[in-house]
Enzyme design. Structure first.
Site, short mmCIF file in Angstrom:
data_model
loop_
_atom_site.label_atom_id
_atom_site.label_comp_id
_atom_site.label_asym_id
_atom_site.label_seq_id
_atom_site.Cartn_x
_atom_site.Cartn_y
_atom_site.Cartn_z
N HIS A 158 -21.98 -25.97 42.76
CA HIS A 158 -22.73 -25.55 41.56
C HIS A 158 -23.26 -26.79 40.84
CE1 HIS A 158 -21.01 -21.24 40.90
NE2 HIS A 158 -21.06 -21.55 42.19
N CYS A 177 -16.99 -23.01 36.78
CA CYS A 177 -17.59 -24.14 36.07
C CYS A 177 -17.05 -24.26 34.65
CB CYS A 177 -19.11 -24.01 36.07
SG CYS A 177 -19.79 -24.19 37.74
N GLU A 190 -23.16 -27.63 37.69
CA GLU A 190 -22.21 -28.21 36.74
C GLU A 190 -21.15 -29.05 37.44
OE1 GLU A 190 -23.00 -23.94 35.16
OE2 GLU A 190 -23.01 -24.98 37.09
N CYS A 196 -20.37 -20.17 35.09
CA CYS A 196 -19.50 -19.15 35.67
C CYS A 196 -18.04 -19.51 35.35
CB CYS A 196 -19.72 -19.09 37.17
SG CYS A 196 -19.06 -20.54 38.06
#
Length: 151
Positions: free
Chosen positions: A46, A79, A48, A76
């Site tokens: 991801h 993260c 992040e 999410c």
């Protein structure tokens, strides 16, 4: 946030969901990231997480106290947990994620009694962030429809 949007555009150009993230400390960019899940075949890739990895390498440690994360889409659960664990002080989001957002939409992990609670600001360049996601998924649906019609 403009840099995060630029990273999101790079992700979209490679067929990734257009999410970009930038971590800033003392006015200096210390980490950047964009979605690479499809490219890397990795559920953890991801934006992040990538930005946090880079920021930790830049600073030479895992504590990112005093930093701000700019991200085009609400983080999410994974993260949000990484943000808490990295001690990031502030999260600035472009648009909310009504399906997986964990900073106020579906749930708010930052409101739970963890040892660190980042401050959250939402809606920064919201229209641009939302439009990037909507355009990506519109094109994706169109491609899938064409593929289905060809078979």
């Amino acid at each position: 946030m403009r840099l995060a949007l630029s990273l999101a555009a790079e992700a979209a150009a490679e067929g990734e969901v257009p999410v970009g993230a930038v971590i800033v400390k003392d006015g200096r960019v210390i980490g950047t990231g964009r979605n690479r899940r499809e490219t890397d075949k990795d559920a953890l890739a991801h934006a992040e997480i990538e930005a946090i990895h880079m920021a930790c390498r830049t600073l030479g440690g895992w504590r990112l106290s005093g930093s701000t994360l700019y991200v085009t889409l609400e983080p999410c659960p994974m993260c949000a947990g990484a943000i808490i664990n990295a001690r990031i002080d502030r999260v600035v989001m472009g648009t909310v994620d009504p399906k997986a957002g964990s900073c106020g939409s579906v749930t708010d992990l930052f409101a739970l009694p963890y040892n660190h609670r980042p401050e959250v600001s939402a809606g920064v360049l919201e229209e641009d962030c939302r439009a990037a996601l909507q355009q990506f998924f519109k094109c994706l649906r169109k491609r899938h429809k064409v593929t289905e019609e060809e078979t």
